[in-house]
Design an enzyme around this catalytic site. Structure first.
Site, PDB file in Angstrom:
ATOM      1  N   ASP A   1      75.323  48.660  37.326  1.00 51.25           N
ATOM      2  CA  ASP A   1      75.356  47.904  36.085  1.00 51.25           C
ATOM      3  C   ASP A   1      76.304  46.725  36.211  1.00 51.25           C
ATOM      4  O   ASP A   1      77.114  46.645  37.136  1.00 51.25           O
ATOM      5  CB  ASP A   1      75.744  48.813  34.906  1.00 51.25           C
TER       6      ASP A   1
ATOM      7  N   GLU B   1      64.598  49.863  70.251  1.00 48.58           N
ATOM      8  CA  GLU B   1      65.199  49.769  68.912  1.00 48.58           C
ATOM      9  C   GLU B   1      66.541  49.038  68.977  1.00 48.58           C
ATOM     10  O   GLU B   1      66.885  48.276  68.073  1.00 48.58           O
ATOM     11  CB  GLU B   1      65.372  51.174  68.315  1.00 48.58           C
TER      12      GLU B   1
END
Ligand code: DGJ
Length: 738
Positions: A531, A611
């Site tokens: 928030d 990777e």
């Protein structure tokens, strides 16, 4: 800009593209007149008259005519008891039991800056503030309304302060922060709901007669609903239509509600949820309600989101890290969970550092006897069985390989199996004589108490001073239950929720002032406290415990409506994914995590050579594109819930370059991928489109890309020699001419 026109008592607040207007009417009530497009310098007074109808009472001042009703008048700060039966902003009980409040204009002043709100998060930066004082017609109770105008962002920050001068205590039963009385009814209410690991799903629902509301009474803003909502025209899209955003700068219980009344007008309110709230306000005291950032866009959701992104980066986030590039990190949580020692951590960090990663974050499990989630919360002392030599030795070793160090805390919690709990069993929230709810085997500390905060502060500060830390992850893994504080009398227990939030804010402020070089990241089981209140204290928040790249498309899409990319904690994790079991290409996981703060959360010492090459490439790419990703204008090009792919774009504000990201989530045979009409380019300029694999797609004008649009490559174009689902494309647009 703020204007006051004395004869009509009209206040006009202007931003770059919007105007907000209100007036103190003939009876002194503060009427809302307009929030929307600019008014050409004029007033709306008298343009849309309202009058009393049957069964809508008139106040005492209109007793002769009975033509005026508060129930039908658009208001700035509605109250209960005097005939407005719609949702009030303020409800209270005076010492004599009376519940009526009748607020009238008393005075105003215009300030050249924005006053901070004591103990609460608030916007800052260049703005003007209008402060209007309203007074109850019958008692000496004041409400001070604050409107700060952030012109450049089309934002008006609103809040309210209740001041009691009645000579006796007053009980506040509900204090909301803002009201928007729009005089029409054809609106939708867009909100962001969810659950743990699936936060901020977008839902759009018509505003009808009766109320549509979302909120939290969980003690935090919560995974379930987000304190950000949009009210918009039914026809509003990403690029068109009127939208009003309401974003609450608060991290506790909240309500956001919209309703249509008998005259088909729409009232929208936002503030602290009245359920379970009460506050005893002594004579001479004041109560400050948290701030709401109201934003208007007449150009759809896209422009609204961009305003919030810029506002929050520049006028909400504070400190050293607000705008600075954040280090690319490796977090050990999904790599090891509780099962690690300093050697394992160092191995992961070493592998990461060789690939360009800049910081190791040691997550849960480094303290007390924390070998699982049943114990030790509250004992913030390094477990030297696990981290031999302590944090100083680890940070010294990391420095040798040019890695910074970060650390996880969960300061607001306590395990029953902890030294803290054994010493202070009354420091947690719990109601004497009753059972207590548990989640994750933990209880919530009573953060409303200073001695509790002091203790946690001292423990954390001792650890953070013991080594060279660059980062803290501040977690919070359960919601509040059994909300009762041993430090407050019976008639003040309704204050505990809010006092808890104020206590957390105070501790955050203290820690961050003492450790200004540390980058703090918020977290609450992922995005349970995502928030604007928290963004005031830390510039980024772990967006979700769901690290599945495909699920993240929707989570990050929803988050982007109200929050900037720089706020969204996002990591590349292992495949199969730990939350869903889904297998996704490493490349795709990188593309998705780059729409956030970017880092890794898997054992980089155990990945394949191929990777590793990808990690090196991704880290370089992210650092190179950092400014574009974070300062570029962000565009949502598709809705992931409604499309076979998710596409988004970041375009440099000067139109010089852009980054287009596309991720397939649902492929079918013979699929024609949807045309993507790009945004934010210079129409006459020519752009070259180059994939992150070096493939040049071609050169087109900005106008062609925006008007005719770009057909994305097919999923199997990404993997010509094999099959892999969930392909991603990251395409850079560079202006080559114009
Ligand atoms: C919840 C967080 O969201 C995770 O990332 C991790 O830090 C765990 N808590 C640790 O307990």
């Amino acid at each position: 800009m703020i204007r006051y026109e004395e004869t009509g008592h009209v206040f006009t607040l202007e931003t770059a593209h919007a105007a907000y207007q209100m007036m103190a009417d003939g009876y002194g009530y503060l009427q809302h007149l307009h929030f929307g497009g600019k008014l050409g310098g004029g007033s709306c007074d008298g343009l849309r008259p309202v009058w009393a109808t049957a069964f809508s009472a008139s106040p005492q001042v209109d007793v002769e005519r009975q033509r005026y009703s508060l129930d039908l008048t658009p208001q700035e700060y509605p109250t209960a008891g005097g005939g407005d039966y719609r949702t009030p902003c303020l409800s209270l009980t005076f010492a004599d039991g009376a519940r009526n409040v009748e607020l009238c204009y008393a005075s105003h002043r215009i300030l050249k800056e924005k006053p901070a709100l004591e103990g609460l998060p608030s916007l800052h930066g260049a703005c003007e503030t209008l402060e209007i004082t309203l007074r109850d017609r019958w008692a000496d109770l004041e409400v001070v309304l604050l409107y700060s105008v952030f012109e450049e962002y089309d934002v008006i920050a609103r809040s309210a302060r209740i001041v009691n001068r009645t000579g006796a205590p007053v009980t506040l039963n509900g204090v909301l922060s803002a009201c928007l009385d729009l005089q029409e009814d054809d609106f939708d209410f867009v909100h962001f709901h969810g659950r743990h690991a699936m936060e901020r799903m977008v839902e759009r629902t018509p505003v009808a007669h009766g109320e549509v509301s979302v909120g939290s009474v969980r003690g935090t803003s919560s995974h379930q609903h987000n304190p950000f909502v949009i009210v918009c025209d039914r026809s509003a899209t990403e690029d068109s239509g009127r939208c009003w955003g309401l974003s609450f700068l608060y991290s506790g219980n909240f309500i956001a509600a919209a309703s249509c009344d008998q005259s088909d007008a729409c009232r929208v309110v936002m503030g602290i949820h009245p359920q379970g709230f009460s506050w005893r306000l002594e004579d001479g005291e004041s109560f400050q309600a948290p701030e709401v950032a109201l934003c208007y866009s007449g150009r759809g959701f896209g422009a609204l989101s961009q305003s919030y992104h810029k506002l929050y980066r520049h006028c909400l986030c504070r400190g050293e890290w607000a705008l600075k590039r954040r280090p690319v990190l490796i977090n050990n949580w999904e790599a090891t969970y509780f099962n690690f020692n300093e050697e394992k951590l160092f191995q992961i960090a070493k592998a990461a550092s060789e690939l360009g990663v800049e910081m190791l974050v040691v997550d849960d499990g480094w303290f007390g006897n924390r070998f699982d989630d049943r114990r030790a919360l509250g004992d913030w002392v390094v477990n030297t069985e696990k981290v031999r030599g302590g944090m100083k030795a680890l940070s010294d070793r990391l420095k040798e390989i040019h890695m910074r160090l970060g650390l996880w805390f969960e300061p607001e919690m306590v395990s029953e199996d902890s030294n803290l709990y054994r010493a202070h069993p009354d420091w947690c929230l719990s109601v004497p004589g009753r059972g207590r709810s548990r989640w994750r085997n933990q209880l919530v500390l009573d953060m409303s108490r200073k001695e509790v905060r002091d203790f946690i502060h001292d423990e954390m500060a001792a650890v953070l001073s013991s080594a060279d830390f660059s980062y803290v992850k501040w977690d919070m893994n359960r919601h509040l239950t059994d909300v009762w504080s041993a430090a407050l009398p019976a008639d003040r227990q309704g204050e505990v929720h809010h006092r808890y939030v104020l206590g957390v804010y105070e501790l955050l402020e203290r820690m961050e002032t003492e450790f200004p070089h540390i980058l703090f990241e918020g977290c609450s089981g992922g995005g349970g406290r995502f928030d604007a209140g928290m963004l005031y204290y830390h510039p980024q928040i772990w967006c979700s415990d769901n690290t599945d790249a495909i699920e993240r498309l929707e989570i990050q899409y929803g988050s982007s409506f109200g929050y900037p990319i720089s706020a969204v904690g996002s990591h590349v994790s292992a495949s199969p994914n730990h939350q869903t079991g889904r297998v996704t290409p490493f490349h795709t996981r990188g593309v998705v995590a780059m729409a956030g703060t970017f880092g890794y959360e898997l054992d980089l010492s155990a990945i394949t050579e191929e990777e590793k090459e990808l990690v090196k490439k991704q880290v370089k790419q992210y650092i190179r594109l950092y400014d574009l990703i974070n300062d570029g204008n962000y565009y949502r090009l598709t809705d992931p819930a409604a499309c076979c792919l998710t596409a988004w774009e970041m375009a440099a504000p000067d139109g010089s370059r852009a980054l287009l990201s596309i991720v397939y989530s649902h492929v079918r045979a013979n699929l024609y991928p949807p045309i993507l009409r790009l945004r934010g380019l210079t129409p006459d300029a020519r752009y070259r489109l180059t994939g992150d694999d070096g493939k040049v797609y071609g050169e087109w004008t900005g106008a062609a890309l925006m008007e005719a649009g770009f057909r994305p490559p097919r999923q199997h174009d990404a993997y010509p020699h094999g099959c892999a689902d969930y392909a991603a494309f990251q395409i850079e647009l560079t202006r080559v001419e114009g």
